[in-house]
Motif scaffolding. Structure first.
Motif, short mmCIF file in Angstrom:
data_model
loop_
_atom_site.label_atom_id
_atom_site.label_comp_id
_atom_site.label_asym_id
_atom_site.label_seq_id
_atom_site.Cartn_x
_atom_site.Cartn_y
_atom_site.Cartn_z
N SER A 91 65.10 43.84 38.47
CA SER A 91 64.36 45.39 38.11
C SER A 91 62.32 44.69 38.69
O SER A 91 61.86 45.12 39.23
N ARG A 137 62.53 47.12 41.21
CA ARG A 137 63.10 49.02 41.08
C ARG A 137 62.10 49.37 40.01
O ARG A 137 61.53 50.14 39.85
N ASP A 138 61.18 47.74 38.79
CA ASP A 138 60.46 48.42 38.26
C ASP A 138 60.02 47.11 37.79
O ASP A 138 60.20 46.81 36.17
N PRO A 175 57.18 46.47 36.21
CA PRO A 175 56.87 46.26 34.63
C PRO A 175 57.61 45.74 33.74
O PRO A 175 58.21 44.76 33.05
N LYS A 182 53.65 50.34 37.78
CA LYS A 182 54.58 50.39 38.73
C LYS A 182 55.07 51.12 39.33
O LYS A 182 56.15 51.08 39.96
N ASP A 183 53.76 50.53 40.17
CA ASP A 183 53.58 51.83 41.21
C ASP A 183 53.47 50.38 42.55
O ASP A 183 53.45 50.91 44.07
N TYR A 184 53.78 49.55 41.92
CA TYR A 184 53.55 48.38 43.15
C TYR A 184 54.08 48.00 45.04
O TYR A 184 53.65 48.56 45.56
N GLN A 213 54.93 51.22 46.11
CA GLN A 213 55.59 51.73 46.78
C GLN A 213 54.91 52.08 48.26
O GLN A 213 53.37 51.55 48.25
#
Length: 190
Positions: free
Chosen positions: A94, A97-98, A100, A157-159, A161
């Motif tokens: 996570s 991929r996620d 937060p 959430k866009d870390y 990206q």
């Protein structure tokens, strides 16, 4: 690294021969672009200091170690594999991929890393405005993303990206005590 292990802030990783080559090609590309640096800061981790020494030698500037820009501490996950088949557990998966949903296990949170980025800008970079025209900070992937997050306000959430290749440079302008991104992930490889 060749084994695709989470490197983090431990000292078990040196630059590979390819890493040395990338640092040399980046230095040569920066020289060809006519750049110069007044100061070079580097994470004190060997792989970043070695990169900074290679680049700095081309400009006659010795790197200054700064612990604020070291890589994220991944705690018990440092040294574990980061392939789909090799993640230690769903928590570290996570992280990438996620973000937060990630819970640090003996390591740093994304908020901890953001606080270090803020401190580096406020205590190191902002005071150099008007005293140094061009400063290079040699760091690591997760820290660089936190620096961009600090400057742009990018949500967690866009870390991860966007692409951030090895030896890429994020160009940040500091003016009037404020930072703004001029260009992201620029490479100078020759």
């Amino acid at each position: 690294n060749r084994e695709k292990r989470i490197q983090g802030s431990t000292e078990w990783v040196d630059l590979t021969d390819y890493g040395v080559e990338l640092a040399e090609r980046t230095r040569d590309g920066m020289l060809a672009a006519g750049l110069s640096f007044d100061r070079i800061f580097a994470s004190p981790l060997r792989r970043a200091m070695h990169t900074a020494e290679i680049v700095g030698a081309g400009f006659g500037v010795s790197p200054e170690p700064n612990a604020l820009i070291r890589e994220m501490g991944f705690g018990r996950y440092e040294g574990t594999l980061m392939t789909d088949e090799g993640f230690a557990d769903s928590n570290i998966r996570s992280c990438f991929r996620d973000p937060p949903a990630f819970v640090p296990d003996g390591g740093e949170s994304f908020d901890d890393l953001l606080a270090r980025a803020r401190e580096f800008f406020e205590k190191v970079l902002f005071p150099l405005e008007g005293k140094a025209e061009r400063v290079l900070a040699v760091s690591h992937g997760a820290f660089m993303r936190s620096a961009i997050r600090y400057v742009t306000g990018r949500p967690l959430k866009d870390y991860w990206q966007g692409v951030q290749p090895n030896c890429c440079v994020h160009i940040i302008d500091i003016s009037g005590g404020k930072a703004s991104v001029k260009e992201m992930s620029k490479t100078f490889l020759l």
